[in-house]
Design a protein around this motif. Structure first.
Motif, PDB file in Angstrom:
ATOM      1  N   VAL A   1      -1.899   9.353  -6.109  1.00  0.00           N
ATOM      2  CA  VAL A   1      -2.691   8.525  -5.362  1.00  0.00           C
ATOM      3  C   VAL A   1      -2.750   8.186  -3.597  1.00  0.00           C
ATOM      4  N   LEU A   2      -2.046   8.864  -3.403  1.00  0.00           N
ATOM      5  CA  LEU A   2      -1.564   9.427  -1.148  1.00  0.00           C
ATOM      6  C   LEU A   2      -2.374  10.436  -1.116  1.00  0.00           C
ATOM      7  N   ILE A   3      -2.811  10.532  -1.899  1.00  0.00           N
ATOM      8  CA  ILE A   3      -3.749  11.705  -2.039  1.00  0.00           C
ATOM      9  C   ILE A   3      -5.341  11.824  -2.053  1.00  0.00           C
ATOM     10  N   LEU A   4      -5.614  10.546  -2.985  1.00  0.00           N
ATOM     11  CA  LEU A   4      -6.712  10.238  -3.282  1.00  0.00           C
ATOM     12  C   LEU A   4      -7.323   9.136  -2.461  1.00  0.00           C
ATOM     13  N   VAL A   5      -6.291   7.560  -1.950  1.00  0.00           N
ATOM     14  CA  VAL A   5      -6.895   7.478  -1.250  1.00  0.00           C
ATOM     15  C   VAL A   5      -6.459   7.439   0.066  1.00  0.00           C
ATOM     16  N   VAL A   6      -6.303   8.856   0.222  1.00  0.00           N
ATOM     17  CA  VAL A   6      -6.630   9.439   1.361  1.00  0.00           C
ATOM     18  C   VAL A   6      -8.443   9.650   1.522  1.00  0.00           C
ATOM     19  N   LEU A   7      -8.020  10.497   0.575  1.00  0.00           N
ATOM     20  CA  LEU A   7      -9.668  11.544   0.796  1.00  0.00           C
ATOM     21  C   LEU A   7     -10.538  10.860   0.087  1.00  0.00           C
ATOM     22  N   GLY A   8     -10.780   9.514  -0.415  1.00  0.00           N
ATOM     23  CA  GLY A   8     -11.859   8.419  -1.247  1.00  0.00           C
ATOM     24  C   GLY A   8     -12.424   7.866   0.270  1.00  0.00           C
ATOM     25  N   PRO A   9     -12.486   7.357   0.817  1.00  0.00           N
ATOM     26  CA  PRO A   9     -13.187   6.703   2.289  1.00  0.00           C
ATOM     27  C   PRO A   9     -13.804   7.821   2.566  1.00  0.00           C
TER      28      PRO A   9
ATOM     29  N   ALA B   1      -3.540   1.716  10.961  1.00  0.00           N
ATOM     30  CA  ALA B   1      -4.239   1.821  10.260  1.00  0.00           C
ATOM     31  C   ALA B   1      -5.670   1.764  10.224  1.00  0.00           C
ATOM     32  N   GLY B   2      -5.888   0.083  10.293  1.00  0.00           N
ATOM     33  CA  GLY B   2      -6.560  -0.391  11.265  1.00  0.00           C
ATOM     34  C   GLY B   2      -7.513  -0.180  11.794  1.00  0.00           C
ATOM     35  N   ARG B   3      -7.008   0.410  13.050  1.00  0.00           N
ATOM     36  CA  ARG B   3      -7.288   1.305  14.136  1.00  0.00           C
ATOM     37  C   ARG B   3      -8.252   2.751  13.953  1.00  0.00           C
ATOM     38  N   PHE B   4      -7.787   3.449  13.018  1.00  0.00           N
ATOM     39  CA  PHE B   4      -8.691   4.409  12.321  1.00  0.00           C
ATOM     40  C   PHE B   4      -9.648   4.047  10.927  1.00  0.00           C
ATOM     41  N   ARG B   5      -8.957   3.046  11.022  1.00  0.00           N
ATOM     42  CA  ARG B   5     -10.764   2.707   9.727  1.00  0.00           C
ATOM     43  C   ARG B   5      -9.636   3.791   8.604  1.00  0.00           C
ATOM     44  N   LEU B   6      -8.268   3.131   7.904  1.00  0.00           N
ATOM     45  CA  LEU B   6      -8.197   4.022   6.948  1.00  0.00           C
ATOM     46  C   LEU B   6      -7.496   3.290   6.420  1.00  0.00           C
ATOM     47  N   SER B   7      -7.460   2.592   5.128  1.00  0.00           N
ATOM     48  CA  SER B   7      -5.992   2.090   4.094  1.00  0.00           C
ATOM     49  C   SER B   7      -4.851   2.368   4.325  1.00  0.00           C
ATOM     50  N   PRO B   8      -4.103   1.070   4.231  1.00  0.00           N
ATOM     51  CA  PRO B   8      -3.071   1.178   5.093  1.00  0.00           C
ATOM     52  C   PRO B   8      -2.600   1.400   3.582  1.00  0.00           C
ATOM     53  N   ILE B   9      -2.558   1.613   1.880  1.00  0.00           N
ATOM     54  CA  ILE B   9      -1.624   1.571   1.173  1.00  0.00           C
ATOM     55  C   ILE B   9      -1.141   2.985   1.244  1.00  0.00           C
ATOM     56  N   PRO B  10      -1.629   4.217   1.377  1.00  0.00           N
ATOM     57  CA  PRO B  10      -0.940   5.193   2.218  1.00  0.00           C
ATOM     58  C   PRO B  10       0.294   5.040   2.642  1.00  0.00           C
ATOM     59  N   LEU B  11       0.287   4.498   3.708  1.00  0.00           N
ATOM     60  CA  LEU B  11       1.385   4.016   4.650  1.00  0.00           C
ATOM     61  C   LEU B  11       2.544   3.342   4.232  1.00  0.00           C
ATOM     62  N   TYR B  12       1.932   2.282   3.277  1.00  0.00           N
ATOM     63  CA  TYR B  12       3.320   1.748   2.682  1.00  0.00           C
ATOM     64  C   TYR B  12       3.456   2.155   1.500  1.00  0.00           C
ATOM     65  N   LEU B  13       3.207   3.071   0.798  1.00  0.00           N
ATOM     66  CA  LEU B  13       4.078   3.954   0.106  1.00  0.00           C
ATOM     67  C   LEU B  13       5.192   4.466   0.892  1.00  0.00           C
ATOM     68  N   LEU B  14       4.760   5.174   1.598  1.00  0.00           N
ATOM     69  CA  LEU B  14       5.055   5.976   2.718  1.00  0.00           C
ATOM     70  C   LEU B  14       6.594   5.474   2.861  1.00  0.00           C
ATOM     71  N   ALA B  15       6.255   3.808   3.674  1.00  0.00           N
ATOM     72  CA  ALA B  15       7.201   3.180   4.168  1.00  0.00           C
ATOM     73  C   ALA B  15       8.358   3.065   3.054  1.00  0.00           C
ATOM     74  N   GLY B  16       7.474   2.957   1.784  1.00  0.00           N
ATOM     75  CA  GLY B  16       8.594   2.600   0.512  1.00  0.00           C
ATOM     76  C   GLY B  16       9.334   3.949   0.512  1.00  0.00           C
ATOM     77  N   LEU B  17       9.764   5.399   0.003  1.00  0.00           N
ATOM     78  CA  LEU B  17       9.547   6.461   0.284  1.00  0.00           C
ATOM     79  C   LEU B  17      11.039   6.622   1.310  1.00  0.00           C
ATOM     80  N   ALA B  18      10.387   5.881   2.687  1.00  0.00           N
ATOM     81  CA  ALA B  18      10.960   6.132   3.397  1.00  0.00           C
ATOM     82  C   ALA B  18      12.589   5.381   3.378  1.00  0.00           C
ATOM     83  N   PHE B  19      12.735   3.868   2.493  1.00  0.00           N
ATOM     84  CA  PHE B  19      13.392   2.898   3.394  1.00  0.00           C
ATOM     85  C   PHE B  19      14.309   3.410   1.315  1.00  0.00           C
TER      86      PHE B  19
END
Length: 407
Positions: free
Chosen positions: A360-368, A24-42
């Motif tokens: 949250v997934l939608i807005l944490v991506v849309l916010g930046p 996420a840092g490489r693309f200057r994005l918030s990592p929160i959506p990825l953390y949520l997706l990881a939780g959904l996956a496991f």
């Protein structure tokens, strides 16, 4: 054997979060959506459900919430909070009206009842301080004239949480009117007492906690915070509120030192918290609520932009700065999930967790994106309207000039 499996699972979670954060840092994005997706996956219904480490992750998630609120409290002194309340409270009222009401309305329209309406109102109301602070830094806007207005809105939201969280805690616990009123009175009394002590004796408290040894400072601050959070929870007040009040009570060099020492711990346990929330959300439950989540995200993105524009206009900021302030406030994140988590753990409404996750997934991506592009898009639209208006005004004159002159 159980211990070995726990270590393997938890180690894999931490390693995976680190890799996701780096991505996420490489693309200057918030990592929160990825953390949520990881939780959904496991999690429940995911690709590879975890078992042995679930209880350990739950404890880590609770510590994550406590540290999030503690670090937020460390950002402000009691005098700053009082000053913000006096100066910018109208902006806070507008923020609440424009952004909490859509969430409450959607919950009622979906037939979820008044308790879920209060919870969803909080989810849509509060912006993500962490995501917004990072975006402002990435865009180089920390020194902009509109930035204090943005921070004032965020501070007022954080202050409102000190009142809102005890109310939600009482509601989701099924407390009656008397018990709920008592809980709120205790919370308000504790907040008022801490603010009074912080204003009057803040230096004494900071001197007591202070230590030149980073290890001792870390242990004292962390121990005090968890102790106060536990006492607050025992009194039926949110542990998060207790942690927030501890952060407010500390000031000066102690607050700066504690902030530096606790930041890595905050990031670690906050990431675990987002994973934990995802673990308890069945991915198959998200598609049925995706449309309401998307509609709610669009509406509340627009209302947040309107909030920031109004607050900046009230502060005398230029038009471009007003649009930048509005766009910066769109992101939701950690505290929306904290609020939804209270309802999910109490079993208030099964669809509330999935809707909050999708929202949250939608807005944490849309916010930046809105932070970066709201002002340029508004400027382009304004110039286009002015150009169209100018063309409409000159066309009749041109026709009149070309018309033959009567003898």
């Amino acid at each position: 054997m159980h211990s070995a499996v726990l270590l393997i699972e938890f180690g894999s979670i931490i390693l995976g979060l680190g890799l996701l954060g780096r991505f996420a840092g490489r693309f200057r994005l918030s990592p929160i959506p990825l953390y949520l997706l990881a939780g959904l996956a496991f999690g429940e219904g995911g690709l590879l459900p975890l078992g042995a480490s679930e209880e350990f992750v739950a404890t880590g998630a609770e510590i994550g919430v406590i540290l999030l609120l503690l670090m937020l409290g460390l950002e402000y002194t009691a005098s700053d909070l009082v000053s913000n309340l006096k100066t910018h409270y109208p902006s806070g009222l507008v923020d609440c009206a424009l952004n909490a009401l859509p969430g409450a309305a959607v919950a009622l329209l979906l037939g979820w009842g008044p308790v879920a309406a209060v919870v969803l109102a909080g989810v849509t109301w509060i912006s993500s301080s962490g995501v917004i602070a990072k975006v402002l830094g990435d865009l180089g806007r920390v020194g902009n004239r509109e930035t204090p207005v943005i921070l004032s809105v965020l501070v007022l939201e954080d202050l409102a949480m000190a009142v809102y969280l005890p109310i939600v805690t009482a509601l989701v616990a099924g407390a009656g009117l008397l018990a709920g009123s008592l809980t709120l009175a205790i919370a308000l009394g504790a907040a008022g007492l801490v603010l009074f002590v912080a204003l009057r004796y803040g230096r004494v408290i900071s001197r007591f906690v202070s230590s030149e040894d980073p290890e001792k400072l870390l242990l004292v601050v962390l121990g005090l915070t968890i102790l106060v959070a536990g006492v607050a929870q025992q009194l039926q007040v949110s542990a998060a509120v207790g942690a927030f009040l501890v952060g407010i009570a500390l000031s000066g060099e102690v607050a700066e030192g504690a902030h530096t020492l606790l930041s890595p711990l905050r990031d670690l346990f906050a990431a675990v918290f987002f994973v934990f929330f995802g673990l308890h959300t069945d991915p198959s439950s998200i598609p049925p609520v995706l449309l309401p989540a998307l509609g709610l995200a669009v509406v509340t993105a627009l209302t947040k932009i309107a909030t920031g524009y109004w607050a900046a206009r009230r502060a005398g900021i230029s038009v471009k700065g007003r649009w930048r302030a509005g766009g910066a406030l769109v992101a939701r994140g950690e505290f929306s999930i904290v609020i939804a988590g209270l309802a999910v753990s109490a079993g208030i409404e099964p669809s509330l967790g999935p809707l909050a996750t999708a929202y949250v997934l939608i807005l944490v991506v849309l916010g930046p994106l809105t932070a970066r592009y709201t002002e340029p898009v508004a400027t382009w639209w304004s110039r286009r309207r002015e150009s169209a208006r100018g063309t409409a005004e000159t066309t009749p004159r041109a026709k009149e000039a070309d018309a033959p002159v009567a003898d």
